[in-house]
Design a protein around this motif. Structure first.
Motif, PDB file in Angstrom:
ATOM      1  N   GLY A  91       0.843  -1.188   0.000  1.00 47.79           N
ATOM      2  CA  GLY A  91       0.000   0.000   0.000  1.00 47.79           C
ATOM      3  C   GLY A  91       0.877   1.235   0.000  1.00 47.79           C
ATOM      4  O   GLY A  91       2.096   1.152   0.215  1.00 47.79           O
ATOM      5  N   THR A  92       0.289   2.380  -0.207  1.00 45.63           N
ATOM      6  CA  THR A  92       1.067   3.615  -0.362  1.00 45.63           C
ATOM      7  C   THR A  92       1.954   3.905   0.847  1.00 45.63           C
ATOM      8  O   THR A  92       3.139   4.212   0.706  1.00 45.63           O
ATOM      9  CB  THR A  92       0.121   4.801  -0.603  1.00 45.63           C
ATOM     10  N   VAL A  93       1.380   3.805   2.059  1.00 41.05           N
ATOM     11  CA  VAL A  93       2.156   4.103   3.264  1.00 41.05           C
ATOM     12  C   VAL A  93       3.298   3.110   3.435  1.00 41.05           C
ATOM     13  O   VAL A  93       4.445   3.491   3.727  1.00 41.05           O
ATOM     14  CB  VAL A  93       1.246   4.105   4.502  1.00 41.05           C
ATOM     15  N   ALA A  94       3.020   1.838   3.244  1.00 37.05           N
ATOM     16  CA  ALA A  94       4.061   0.818   3.386  1.00 37.05           C
ATOM     17  C   ALA A  94       5.164   1.027   2.354  1.00 37.05           C
ATOM     18  O   ALA A  94       6.353   0.879   2.667  1.00 37.05           O
ATOM     19  CB  ALA A  94       3.453  -0.575   3.231  1.00 37.05           C
ATOM     20  N   PHE A  95       4.789   1.365   1.131  1.00 35.49           N
ATOM     21  CA  PHE A  95       5.788   1.599   0.094  1.00 35.49           C
ATOM     22  C   PHE A  95       6.673   2.795   0.467  1.00 35.49           C
ATOM     23  O   PHE A  95       7.889   2.760   0.287  1.00 35.49           O
ATOM     24  CB  PHE A  95       5.120   1.836  -1.253  1.00 35.49           C
ATOM     25  N   ALA A  96       6.047   3.865   0.978  1.00 30.78           N
ATOM     26  CA  ALA A  96       6.811   5.056   1.343  1.00 30.78           C
ATOM     27  C   ALA A  96       7.778   4.757   2.491  1.00 30.78           C
ATOM     28  O   ALA A  96       8.959   5.137   2.449  1.00 30.78           O
ATOM     29  CB  ALA A  96       5.869   6.192   1.716  1.00 30.78           C
ATOM     30  N   VAL A  97       7.289   4.076   3.518  1.00 31.14           N
ATOM     31  CA  VAL A  97       8.155   3.733   4.652  1.00 31.14           C
ATOM     32  C   VAL A  97       9.274   2.798   4.191  1.00 31.14           C
ATOM     33  O   VAL A  97      10.442   2.958   4.582  1.00 31.14           O
ATOM     34  CB  VAL A  97       7.333   3.087   5.778  1.00 31.14           C
ATOM     35  N   GLY A  98       8.917   1.817   3.361  1.00 27.83           N
ATOM     36  CA  GLY A  98       9.933   0.902   2.858  1.00 27.83           C
ATOM     37  C   GLY A  98      11.007   1.612   2.065  1.00 27.83           C
ATOM     38  O   GLY A  98      12.203   1.308   2.184  1.00 27.83           O
ATOM     39  N   PHE A  99      10.609   2.580   1.247  1.00 21.17           N
ATOM     40  CA  PHE A  99      11.592   3.334   0.472  1.00 21.17           C
ATOM     41  C   PHE A  99      12.472   4.185   1.388  1.00 21.17           C
ATOM     42  O   PHE A  99      13.676   4.322   1.147  1.00 21.17           O
ATOM     43  CB  PHE A  99      10.896   4.225  -0.551  1.00 21.17           C
ATOM     44  N   ALA A 100      11.891   4.781   2.424  1.00 18.32           N
ATOM     45  CA  ALA A 100      12.693   5.564   3.360  1.00 18.32           C
ATOM     46  C   ALA A 100      13.737   4.681   4.041  1.00 18.32           C
ATOM     47  O   ALA A 100      14.912   5.059   4.169  1.00 18.32           O
ATOM     48  CB  ALA A 100      11.787   6.225   4.394  1.00 18.32           C
ATOM     49  N   VAL A 101      13.317   3.496   4.455  1.00 13.39           N
ATOM     50  CA  VAL A 101      14.246   2.560   5.093  1.00 13.39           C
ATOM     51  C   VAL A 101      15.317   2.118   4.103  1.00 13.39           C
ATOM     52  O   VAL A 101      16.510   2.028   4.439  1.00 13.39           O
ATOM     53  CB  VAL A 101      13.468   1.347   5.639  1.00 13.39           C
ATOM     54  N   TRP A 102      14.906   1.858   2.860  1.00 13.35           N
ATOM     55  CA  TRP A 102      15.865   1.457   1.829  1.00 13.35           C
ATOM     56  C   TRP A 102      16.855   2.586   1.562  1.00 13.35           C
ATOM     57  O   TRP A 102      18.048   2.347   1.344  1.00 13.35           O
ATOM     58  CB  TRP A 102      15.099   1.076   0.559  1.00 13.35           C
ATOM     59  N   GLY A 103      16.386   3.831   1.572  1.00 15.44           N
ATOM     60  CA  GLY A 103      17.288   4.958   1.370  1.00 15.44           C
ATOM     61  C   GLY A 103      18.357   5.027   2.442  1.00 15.44           C
ATOM     62  O   GLY A 103      19.538   5.267   2.156  1.00 15.44           O
ATOM     63  N   VAL A 104      17.949   4.799   3.684  1.00 16.17           N
ATOM     64  CA  VAL A 104      18.913   4.779   4.787  1.00 16.17           C
ATOM     65  C   VAL A 104      19.882   3.608   4.617  1.00 16.17           C
ATOM     66  O   VAL A 104      21.097   3.746   4.841  1.00 16.17           O
ATOM     67  CB  VAL A 104      18.185   4.683   6.141  1.00 16.17           C
ATOM     68  N   ALA A 105      19.357   2.457   4.205  1.00 15.60           N
ATOM     69  CA  ALA A 105      20.210   1.288   3.995  1.00 15.60           C
ATOM     70  C   ALA A 105      21.258   1.560   2.922  1.00 15.60           C
ATOM     71  O   ALA A 105      22.440   1.209   3.078  1.00 15.60           O
ATOM     72  CB  ALA A 105      19.348   0.082   3.607  1.00 15.60           C
ATOM     73  N   GLY A 106      20.844   2.187   1.834  1.00 12.82           N
ATOM     74  CA  GLY A 106      21.796   2.509   0.780  1.00 12.82           C
ATOM     75  C   GLY A 106      22.869   3.462   1.260  1.00 12.82           C
ATOM     76  O   GLY A 106      24.053   3.320   0.907  1.00 12.82           O
ATOM     77  N   ALA A 107      22.488   4.433   2.086  1.00  8.13           N
ATOM     78  CA  ALA A 107      23.472   5.369   2.628  1.00  8.13           C
ATOM     79  C   ALA A 107      24.457   4.658   3.554  1.00  8.13           C
ATOM     80  O   ALA A 107      25.661   4.943   3.545  1.00  8.13           O
ATOM     81  CB  ALA A 107      22.749   6.488   3.376  1.00  8.13           C
ATOM     82  N   LEU A 108      23.967   3.719   4.353  1.00 11.81           N
ATOM     83  CA  LEU A 108      24.840   2.974   5.257  1.00 11.81           C
ATOM     84  C   LEU A 108      25.894   2.181   4.491  1.00 11.81           C
ATOM     85  O   LEU A 108      27.053   2.092   4.916  1.00 11.81           O
ATOM     86  CB  LEU A 108      24.007   2.027   6.119  1.00 11.81           C
ATOM     87  N   ALA A 109      25.497   1.624   3.367  1.00 18.91           N
ATOM     88  CA  ALA A 109      26.416   0.754   2.628  1.00 18.91           C
ATOM     89  C   ALA A 109      27.384   1.528   1.745  1.00 18.91           C
ATOM     90  O   ALA A 109      28.518   1.088   1.540  1.00 18.91           O
ATOM     91  CB  ALA A 109      25.624  -0.233   1.774  1.00 18.91           C
ATOM     92  N   SER A 110      26.979   2.687   1.231  1.00 21.45           N
ATOM     93  CA  SER A 110      27.737   3.309   0.143  1.00 21.45           C
ATOM     94  C   SER A 110      29.168   3.655   0.539  1.00 21.45           C
ATOM     95  O   SER A 110      30.122   3.215  -0.099  1.00 21.45           O
ATOM     96  CB  SER A 110      27.004   4.549  -0.380  1.00 21.45           C
ATOM     97  N   GLY A 111      29.349   4.436   1.591  1.00 17.95           N
ATOM     98  CA  GLY A 111      30.708   4.770   1.991  1.00 17.95           C
ATOM     99  C   GLY A 111      31.392   3.643   2.733  1.00 17.95           C
ATOM    100  O   GLY A 111      32.605   3.439   2.607  1.00 17.95           O
ATOM    101  N   ALA A 112      30.625   2.877   3.501  1.00 13.98           N
ATOM    102  CA  ALA A 112      31.211   1.833   4.340  1.00 13.98           C
ATOM    103  C   ALA A 112      31.829   0.716   3.511  1.00 13.98           C
ATOM    104  O   ALA A 112      32.892   0.186   3.863  1.00 13.98           O
ATOM    105  CB  ALA A 112      30.155   1.260   5.282  1.00 13.98           C
ATOM    106  N   VAL A 113      31.181   0.322   2.416  1.00 15.89           N
ATOM    107  CA  VAL A 113      31.699  -0.792   1.619  1.00 15.89           C
ATOM    108  C   VAL A 113      33.068  -0.456   1.036  1.00 15.89           C
ATOM    109  O   VAL A 113      34.019  -1.250   1.137  1.00 15.89           O
ATOM    110  CB  VAL A 113      30.712  -1.158   0.494  1.00 15.89           C
ATOM    111  N   GLU A 114      33.188   0.720   0.424  1.00 16.29           N
ATOM    112  CA  GLU A 114      34.466   1.080  -0.185  1.00 16.29           C
ATOM    113  C   GLU A 114      35.559   1.183   0.864  1.00 16.29           C
ATOM    114  O   GLU A 114      36.697   0.729   0.650  1.00 16.29           O
ATOM    115  CB  GLU A 114      34.323   2.385  -0.960  1.00 16.29           C
ATOM    116  N   ALA A 115      35.239   1.783   2.010  1.00 16.19           N
ATOM    117  CA  ALA A 115      36.228   1.890   3.079  1.00 16.19           C
ATOM    118  C   ALA A 115      36.614   0.515   3.613  1.00 16.19           C
ATOM    119  O   ALA A 115      37.793   0.228   3.864  1.00 16.19           O
ATOM    120  CB  ALA A 115      35.677   2.765   4.211  1.00 16.19           C
ATOM    121  N   LEU A 116      35.628  -0.351   3.789  1.00 19.80           N
ATOM    122  CA  LEU A 116      35.866  -1.689   4.310  1.00 19.80           C
ATOM    123  C   LEU A 116      36.755  -2.492   3.371  1.00 19.80           C
ATOM    124  O   LEU A 116      37.709  -3.154   3.807  1.00 19.80           O
ATOM    125  CB  LEU A 116      34.532  -2.399   4.517  1.00 19.80           C
ATOM    126  N   VAL A 117      36.462  -2.425   2.074  1.00 21.13           N
ATOM    127  CA  VAL A 117      37.237  -3.185   1.099  1.00 21.13           C
ATOM    128  C   VAL A 117      38.644  -2.618   0.968  1.00 21.13           C
ATOM    129  O   VAL A 117      39.642  -3.352   0.948  1.00 21.13           O
ATOM    130  CB  VAL A 117      36.513  -3.208  -0.257  1.00 21.13           C
TER     131      VAL A 117
END
Length: 379
Positions: A91-117
């Motif tokens: 539903g619309t609310v679930a999709f919006a919340v899911g995208f917000a969580v996914w956005g945070v997840a992408g931010a967590l991984a983006s800099g951390a992965v390159e630094a980690l590797v």
């Protein structure tokens, strides 16, 4: 060096698994089939982008202060949670919340992965292989589109969106579990998160050499937004709609080849790297001028050249970073990348592929300055 080879296999395997998500080819259709219109879907994408932009740099600071491996693991868990919400209560609310969580997840991984590797390779005495490993990771992310599309097709035929969704949740959790195997080199960051943020940003924005390579990576990375328009170009140039996915996949495979060759491209003089970037822009312009189905071959060639240069630029950035704020500074570049992609969207709106080709040529002077230093500074 067996340890370095094992680490490389782990990094490439994680990159492939993290993209093997059957929701990826289908989530836009899920939204439409749930009853959302085009404007509502665009609003969801905006939620996704804004969440990522707001958390990009703070997420990098968190990774430096807490744990880069932990940030990557948490990113997979959060992405799984977002997809679980979509699947359990579409539903619309679930999709919006899911995208917000996914956005945070992408931010967590983006800099951390390159630094980690990068730091993982450095700890094994293989710092100079970072461009090659990063190129293989990028290549794996592109190549995995083939089995992902096949899996999405089969899963949807068997169990519809619910099966696609729950398998996607499982894949994200599996990627998080695999990330637990990354060794994490010791690094020391500020105890005060606000101080860490200030120091990381200051290092990125006040040191001229680093500032230039951060800007170069941001502008180069933003150009990757052109991939979003490959299906549009294919259709406009006469490719039948049924064949558009295959045409787009062919371009992605050419990009995978270019990224895989990034390690070799790092050995080239800067002037040759700039020539590759110019060639990418001219290939896009020539394809737009030709405007026939076969012109996609020129787009594919240009995309491969471009990704080879991007892999080198990302490696130069990691070589230039000194100190404990590697993930934060990489996230600064990631934030700039997201903002630079808006230039691509604006250029397309104004002048289509010709204007985007102009952007490729316009960034050459900045990239020239950013790539000027080849010798790794971080030791």
């Amino acid at each position: 060096m067996p340890a370095a080879r094992r680490f490389t296999r782990l990094a490439v395997g994680w990159a492939a698994l993290s993209e093997l998500v059957p929701y990826y080819p289908l989530y836009a259709l899920l939204f439409l089939d749930t009853g959302l219109d085009a404007a509502e879907v665009s609003a969801l994408f905006a939620v996704w982008s804004i969440a990522g932009l707001l958390t990009e740099v703070p997420a990098g600071v968190l990774a430096d202060r807490w744990s880069r491996r932990g940030a990557v693991v948490l990113a997979g868990v959060l992405q799984a949670a977002g997809f679980a919400l979509w699947t359990a209560a579409p539903g619309t609310v679930a999709f919006a919340v899911g995208f917000a969580v996914w956005g945070v997840a992408g931010a967590l991984a983006s800099g951390a992965v390159e630094a980690l590797v990068y730091d993982g390779l450095a700890a094994l005495g293989a710092r100079d292989s970072y461009a090659r490993v990063n190129g293989w990771m990028t290549s794996a992310e592109l190549l995995v589109q083939v089995p992902t599309a096949a899996a999405a097709t089969v899963l949807f035929a068997v169990g519809g969106y619910p099966l696609v969704g729950w398998v996607s949740v499982g894949v994200c959790l599996a990627a998080a579990a695999l990330a637990l195997r990354f060794p994490e080199a010791r690094h020391v960051a500020e105890d005060d998160p606000a101080g860490a943020l200030r120091q990381g940003l200051a290092q990125a924005l006040r040191r001229p050499g680093l500032r230039l390579v951060v800007l170069a990576v941001a502008l180069l990375g933003g150009l990757d937004a052109v991939e979003e328009y490959i299906p549009v170009m294919a259709r406009d140039w006469g490719v039948p709609t049924a064949a558009v996915p295959a045409a787009a996949l062919a371009v992605a495979l050419a990009g995978a080849l270019g990224a895989a060759l990034g390690g070799r491209a790092e050995r080239l003089p800067t002037r040759w790297l700039l020539a590759l970037l110019v060639g990418a822009g001219l290939s896009l312009a020539a394809a737009a001028l030709w405007a026939r189905p076969a012109a996609l071959a020129a787009v594919a060639a240009g995309y491969g050249l471009y990704l080879a240069v991007l892999v080198v630029a990302e490696a130069r950035l990691q070589h230039r970073i000194v100190g404990a704020h590697r993930a934060a500074i990489t996230s600064v570049a990631g934030l700039g990348l997201e903002l630079a992609s808006l230039l691509v969207f604006a250029a397309w709106a104004v002048g289509g592929p010709f204007a985007v080709a102009g952007l490729f040529l316009a960034v050459v002077p900045v990239v020239a300055a950013g790539l000027h230093t080849r010798t790794p500074v971080a030791r």
